[in-house]
Design an enzyme around this catalytic site. Structure first.
Site, PDB file in Angstrom:
ATOM      1  N   SER A 263      -9.963  -9.405  -4.884  1.00 43.09           N
ATOM      2  CA  SER A 263      -8.598  -9.698  -4.477  1.00 43.09           C
ATOM      3  C   SER A 263      -8.156  -8.786  -3.343  1.00 43.09           C
ATOM      4  O   SER A 263      -8.836  -7.826  -2.995  1.00 43.09           O
ATOM      5  CB  SER A 263      -7.656  -9.505  -5.669  1.00 43.09           C
ATOM      6  OG  SER A 263      -7.555  -8.122  -5.975  1.00 43.09           O
ATOM      7  N   LYS A 264      -7.014  -9.123  -2.832  1.00 44.97           N
ATOM      8  CA  LYS A 264      -6.417  -8.345  -1.751  1.00 44.97           C
ATOM      9  C   LYS A 264      -6.285  -6.873  -2.139  1.00 44.97           C
ATOM     10  O   LYS A 264      -6.544  -5.981  -1.349  1.00 44.97           O
ATOM     11  CB  LYS A 264      -5.037  -8.950  -1.465  1.00 44.97           C
ATOM     12  CG  LYS A 264      -4.265  -8.297  -0.358  1.00 44.97           C
ATOM     13  CD  LYS A 264      -3.113  -9.169   0.101  1.00 44.97           C
ATOM     14  CE  LYS A 264      -1.987  -9.237  -0.907  1.00 44.97           C
ATOM     15  NZ  LYS A 264      -0.843 -10.041  -0.452  1.00 44.97           N
ATOM     16  N   ARG A 265      -5.883  -6.660  -3.381  1.00 48.24           N
ATOM     17  CA  ARG A 265      -5.678  -5.297  -3.876  1.00 48.24           C
ATOM     18  C   ARG A 265      -6.939  -4.439  -3.807  1.00 48.24           C
ATOM     19  O   ARG A 265      -6.875  -3.245  -3.572  1.00 48.24           O
ATOM     20  CB  ARG A 265      -5.185  -5.340  -5.325  1.00 48.24           C
ATOM     21  CG  ARG A 265      -3.699  -5.543  -5.466  1.00 48.24           C
ATOM     22  CD  ARG A 265      -3.313  -5.437  -6.929  1.00 48.24           C
ATOM     23  NE  ARG A 265      -3.752  -4.144  -7.493  1.00 48.24           N
ATOM     24  CZ  ARG A 265      -3.019  -3.032  -7.445  1.00 48.24           C
ATOM     25  NH1 ARG A 265      -1.847  -3.064  -6.882  1.00 48.24           N
ATOM     26  NH2 ARG A 265      -3.473  -1.910  -7.969  1.00 48.24           N
TER      27      ARG A 265
END
Length: 511
Positions: A263-265
RNA sequence: GGCCCGUUCGUCUAGGGGUUAGGACGCAUCCCUUUCACGGAUGAAACACGGGUUCGAUUCCCGUACGGGCUACCA
């Protein structure tokens, strides 16, 4: 044989995720390998999540990587438009056709109705409410209501069209990567096909477009596998089962560590990019930098991405895009999820950086050198590149190192000074600086020779002087080959730096 | 919870009924070197578990565990 036509169908709801880029790449490779067409179709049917800049971002990203479409919104093509929001009438017509054929029905349940149904089934011990053969007659729809009521409601209320999933049927699907997948229709629910705002859902639009655009193979992420049976059913409902594309569901890209998909995180957490290009978050305004901004070469990213889930079955790892096209096949895609391995990406980048010719770095290097008054005439480019390239994985690494060398050494590394600086070193340095000052254009080989013979003459071990010479020239304890640094700096500057440092060292150490 | 998919070194993976289970990244050591790197060499490191089938299973089958996905009028 049928023409090979594949599509990459992103929805413009934000940045293009790197997993999406890999999906695009595999579609592209497959199409090119088999002389087919690679199509980009924009699936912008979710009005709530639509992000204005996203579509352009998708094109920019794919263009940067050289994944050019044969048919797309930008390029046009025989099946235009390639943007779903411009094909609304088509979906609507097909949805109503299905109702007519008895394969779909109107449903009037409000959000609250559905919420209630879910509540109730939870109380009854059933974990998730399903809108299907078992429950649909309990709901508000054109199957459970009288024709009059239906007409009435259609006039006054928003409604959706739902697929009427058969009660007891085995839905089979032969996935190119996973083999036969079988699902019983009783575990499927009556998916919404046409939303109350008139927009189609993914399921409808996707199937209709794939059919109309004569898509031969659907290559997409594994997250679509659970809804693939719905799509199979839809092909049957439309009577298109003989034209149904072949499916290939790709393994997912997973987090580098821990659970879940990438994910982006993760990118922000671990300090590596997960987007191809930098992306400005529409809500926070934060700019998240991409592979391009982090210094990845497109060919390196492509090579790396190709290997996240696929392999050629040989021990070759370096592949140009042409070689990838040649070697690619769906059969050699793995089944299991792949942890995102940024180390490997760096390694690929290092390799591809080494292949770049000197001129590739000319502009960036001159921007660093000019403020330092170095390399005005541009003739020492090769020497500068030579100095730092092999040690670097990114252009930025090269520039950092060049900047360190180009900057006048005003603050010597104290540790080194304390342990290495002595009378012998001082004598050696003085002698060598005098020699250096005699000429401007030394070559590293000449300097090496001159240095060695001078030290011999003075009876000083070169090893005693060299660390100090480095300190005098750059202020650092470690770095690239010293004689090449002197070459690149030139006799005058090198000698000046040494004399300058000599004084500084004396001041600091008393020697 | 239900449904679906998966499981070979830390990671990406090759292989496949009998192999010293191969490669790459990363890691370690050594060589090169004034140094840090680069490069070269070497090394540590894996078939999730339990049952079958079989002369023999890491490979085939079934379970279990674990991981993942889906379970929206999102895609």
């Amino acid at each position: 044989m049928k023409e090979i036509r594949v599509r990459f169908a992103p929805s413009p709801t934000g940045s293009l995720h790197i997993g999406g880029v890999r999906t695009a790449l595999y579609n592209y490779l497959f199409a090119k390998k088999l002389n087919g067409k690679f199509i980009i179709r924009i699936e912008d049917t979710d009005q709530n999540r639509y992000v204005d800049k996203a579509e352009e971002y998708i094109y920019d990203s794919l263009r940067w990587l050289g994944l050019e479409a044969d048919e797309s919104v930008e390029k046009g093509g025989p099946f235009a438009p390639y943007k779903q929001s411009e094909r609304l009438d088509i979906y609507k017509k097909h949805a109503y056709d299905l109702v007519e054929k008895g394969w779909a029905y109107f449903a009037f349940d409000t959000a609250e109705d559905l919420e209630q149904a879910r509540e109730k089934s939870k109380e009854g011990g059933v974990s998730t409410f399903q809108y299907n053969a078992a429950t649909r007659m309990l709901m508000k729809n054109s199957l459970s209501l009288s024709p009059d009521e239906v007409e009435q409601l259609k006039q006054n209320q928003p409604f959706v069209i739902r697929l009427k999933v058969p009660k007891k049927e085995e839905i089979r699907l032969n996935d190119l990567i996973r083999g036969w997948v079988m699902v019983h229709s009783s575990t499927m629910d009556d998916k919404v096909l046409l939303k109350s705002d008139g927009m189609p859902t993914y399921h409808l639009a996707n199937v209709v477009d794939d059919y109309l655009m004569k898509i031969s193979h659907v290559i997409r992420g594994e997250e679509w596998l659970p809804s693939a049976p719905t799509h199979v059913l839809l092909y049957q409902a439309f009577g298109w089962q003989n034209e149904m594309p072949l499916f290939a569901h790709l393994p997912l890209l997973l987090k580098p560590e821990g659970d879940g998909k990438l994910s982006k995180r993760d990118g922000m957490l671990h300090g590596f990019p997960v987007f191809p290009l930098s992306w400005t978050d529409t809500e926070t305004g934060n700019v998240i930098s991409g592979f391009r901004e982090e210094g990845y070469l497109p060919e390196a990213l492509i090579n790396f991405l190709a290997f996240q889930g696929w392999n050629p079955g040989t021990e070759q790892e370096i592949f140009s895009i042409w070689e990838l096209i040649e070697a690619f096949s769906l059969e050699r895609i793995g089944k299991s999820g792949t942890r995102f391995d940024i180390q490997k990406a760096k390694w690929f980048n290092h390799y591809y950086l080494q292949q770049k010719p000197d001129v590739f770095f000319a502009e960036a290097i001159s921007k660093v050198l000019e403020p330092c008054g170095l390399w005005k005439e541009g003739k020492k480019l090769g020497a500068w590149v030579n100095l730092v390239k092999s040690r670097s994985s990114f252009v930025a690494d090269m520039l950092t190192e060049i900047r360190q060398i180009a900057t006048w050494p005003v603050a010597p590394d104290e540790e080194t000074l304390k342990s290495k600086w002595n009378e012998d070193a001082k004598r050696g340095l003085i002698a060598f600086s005098d020699l250096l000052a005699e000429r401007e254009d030394w070559s590293a080989e000449e300097l090496k020779f001159v240095f060695q013979s001078e030290m011999e003459k003075l009876g000083i071990k070169p090893g005693k002087v060299l660390p100090n010479l480095r300190m005098a020239l750059t202020g650092k304890a470690a770095g690239p080959d010293l004689m090449t640094i002197a070459e690149v700096l030139g006799g005058t500057i090198s000698a000046q730096r040494m004399r300058d440092s000599l004084q500084r060292f004396s001041l600091l150490t008393g020697i």
